[in-house]
Design a protein around this motif. Structure first.
Motif, PDB file in Angstrom:
ATOM      1  N   UNK A  98       0.835  -1.205   0.000  1.00  0.00           N
ATOM      2  CA  UNK A  98       0.000   0.000   0.000  1.00  0.00           C
ATOM      3  C   UNK A  98       0.870   1.255   0.000  1.00  0.00           C
ATOM      4  N   UNK A  99       1.936   1.242   0.801  1.00  0.00           N
ATOM      5  CA  UNK A  99       2.844   2.386   0.826  1.00  0.00           C
ATOM      6  C   UNK A  99       3.514   2.590  -0.529  1.00  0.00           C
ATOM      7  N   UNK A 100       3.900   1.488  -1.162  1.00  0.00           N
ATOM      8  CA  UNK A 100       4.505   1.595  -2.499  1.00  0.00           C
ATOM      9  C   UNK A 100       3.507   2.163  -3.497  1.00  0.00           C
TER      10      UNK A 100
ATOM     11  N   UNK B 126       4.017   5.652  -5.436  1.00  0.00           N
ATOM     12  CA  UNK B 126       4.010   5.676  -6.896  1.00  0.00           C
ATOM     13  C   UNK B 126       2.987   6.667  -7.421  1.00  0.00           C
ATOM     14  N   UNK B 127       1.832   6.720  -6.765  1.00  0.00           N
ATOM     15  CA  UNK B 127       0.805   7.691  -7.180  1.00  0.00           C
ATOM     16  C   UNK B 127       1.303   9.122  -7.004  1.00  0.00           C
ATOM     17  N   UNK B 128       1.964   9.411  -5.881  1.00  0.00           N
ATOM     18  CA  UNK B 128       2.508  10.754  -5.667  1.00  0.00           C
ATOM     19  C   UNK B 128       3.564  11.096  -6.721  1.00  0.00           C
ATOM     20  N   UNK B 129       4.419  10.128  -7.052  1.00  0.00           N
ATOM     21  CA  UNK B 129       5.429  10.370  -8.087  1.00  0.00           C
ATOM     22  C   UNK B 129       4.779  10.595  -9.450  1.00  0.00           C
ATOM     23  N   UNK B 130       3.686   9.879  -9.728  1.00  0.00           N
ATOM     24  CA  UNK B 130       2.977  10.093 -10.986  1.00  0.00           C
ATOM     25  C   UNK B 130       2.411  11.507 -11.050  1.00  0.00           C
ATOM     26  N   UNK B 131       1.857  11.999  -9.930  1.00  0.00           N
ATOM     27  CA  UNK B 131       1.356  13.373  -9.897  1.00  0.00           C
ATOM     28  C   UNK B 131       2.484  14.376 -10.132  1.00  0.00           C
ATOM     29  N   UNK B 132       3.651  14.115  -9.561  1.00  0.00           N
ATOM     30  CA  UNK B 132       4.795  14.995  -9.794  1.00  0.00           C
ATOM     31  C   UNK B 132       5.115  15.087 -11.286  1.00  0.00           C
ATOM     32  N   UNK B 133       5.161  13.939 -11.955  1.00  0.00           N
ATOM     33  CA  UNK B 133       5.476  13.937 -13.389  1.00  0.00           C
ATOM     34  C   UNK B 133       4.379  14.633 -14.195  1.00  0.00           C
ATOM     35  N   UNK B 134       3.120  14.342 -13.874  1.00  0.00           N
ATOM     36  CA  UNK B 134       2.022  14.946 -14.628  1.00  0.00           C
ATOM     37  C   UNK B 134       2.002  16.458 -14.455  1.00  0.00           C
ATOM     38  N   UNK B 135       2.221  16.928 -13.224  1.00  0.00           N
ATOM     39  CA  UNK B 135       2.223  18.369 -12.999  1.00  0.00           C
ATOM     40  C   UNK B 135       3.389  19.032 -13.709  1.00  0.00           C
TER      41      UNK B 135
END
Length: 319
Positions: A90-92, A96-105
């Motif tokens: 769950x932590x992973x 990963x979701x937070x890192x995806x938001x970083x890339x998308x932003x």
């Protein structure tokens, strides 16, 4: 702990507790089952199901937060991230979701910067052509009409003068459109003069009472000043078209480490209306210079648009 073992462990706790109760509880099951024994067994099953549901709700709470964030995420409001605890699956997933938001932003900001740059270049080109080509042609027509009116017979002079006045009004409108496309006063005289001229123009052509107060901000750079001007322009346009307002206050002031633009009207506000293309365009421009944009009800009603532009690093250090 992985998601599989998390769920397995929660179910094991419930089943283990139920087994322990069966081992030590003074309960027997007859054949055929009597009513009191059936009630006890059904009650125990209900307790097991409720306990299992409660434990699963607690164990899967991070996934619920992830689902809610996926539904409400908006790349035009960056910076919202989910807290990450532990080292399991769950932590992973959350990380990963937070890192995806970083890339998308980051990608959204880069693409918006390219689009806004191309848009401003096209605005500049169209404004130049309107001013140089269309404006000069209409000026020539205006002079020809004046000469024709001076030489025309008396019964034709009135019509030619009317055509001359119509051409003059059209020329003024073309020049006003050119100024809105690319404000030359912003390049020549700076942000304060450009906002003052913008407020005067809207007051003249919309009937709104526009009160403008600018404290003379420091040099923000060409890109930031253009964003401030465009946000003020779009806010005034939205007010004139949708707000049913009578008065608009446009202020530009210095704040600690930033410059704040605020456009506040006394209209009906947004209510439950969704943000349109104009407001989303303002948010994209704010992201372009890493500024904060807050849109909401004003302190006395109406709508308030507040843009907070951080000062350049050298200005902050000097302050």
């Amino acid at each position: 702990m992985s998601l599989f073992w998390r769920i397995f462990g929660l179910n094991a706790v419930v089943l283990g507790a139920a087994t322990a109760l069966l081992l030590w509880a003074p309960v027997t099951v007859s054949v055929p089952v009597v009513l009191t024994e059936a009630v006890v067994l059904v009650g125990g099953l209900v307790v097991m199901l409720v306990a299992n549901a409660a434990l699963l709700r607690i164990g899967l709470a991070p996934l619920d937060r992830l689902t809610q964030r996926m539904v409400t995420v908006d790349l035009l409001r960056p910076g919202h991230r989910l807290p990450v605890d532990g080292r399991g699956d769950v932590a992973v997933l959350l990380r990963t979701f937070n890192e995806m938001l970083d890339r998308l932003e980051s990608e959204r900001a880069a693409s918006s910067a390219r689009a806004l740059s191309a848009q401003e270049s096209e605005r500049r080109r169209i404004a130049r052509e309107l001013h140089d080509e269309v404006g000069q042609s209409m000026t020539a027509v205006l002079l020809e009409l004046k000469r024709a009116a001076d030489r025309a017979p008396e019964h034709l002079r009135g019509e030619l003068q009317h055509a001359q006045e119509t051409t003059r009004q059209s020329l003024d409108e073309v020049r006003r459109i050119a100024r809105r496309l690319r404000p030359g006063v912003l390049d020549d005289l700076g942000l304060t003069s450009a906002l003052t001229a913008l407020a005067t123009d809207y007051a003249t052509h919309t009937g709104l009472t526009v009160r403008c107060r600018c404290d003379g901000p420091p040099d923000l750079g060409a890109a930031a000043e253009l964003v401030v001007y465009r946000v003020a322009q779009e806010a005034l346009t939205n007010t004139a078209r949708h707000a049913d307002a009578r008065t608009v206050d446009l202020t530009l002031r210095r704040a600690p480490g930033a410059v704040v633009l605020e456009v506040r009207d006394d209209g009906r506000g947004m209510g439950r209306a969704r943000e349109g293309a104009g407001i989303r365009g303002m948010r994209e421009r704010a992201l372009f210079i890493e500024a904060g944009l807050d849109i909401g009800p004003g302190p006395t009603g109406g709508l308030s648009v507040r843009l907070t532009v951080p000062l350049p690093r050298e200005e902050r250090e000097a302050a």
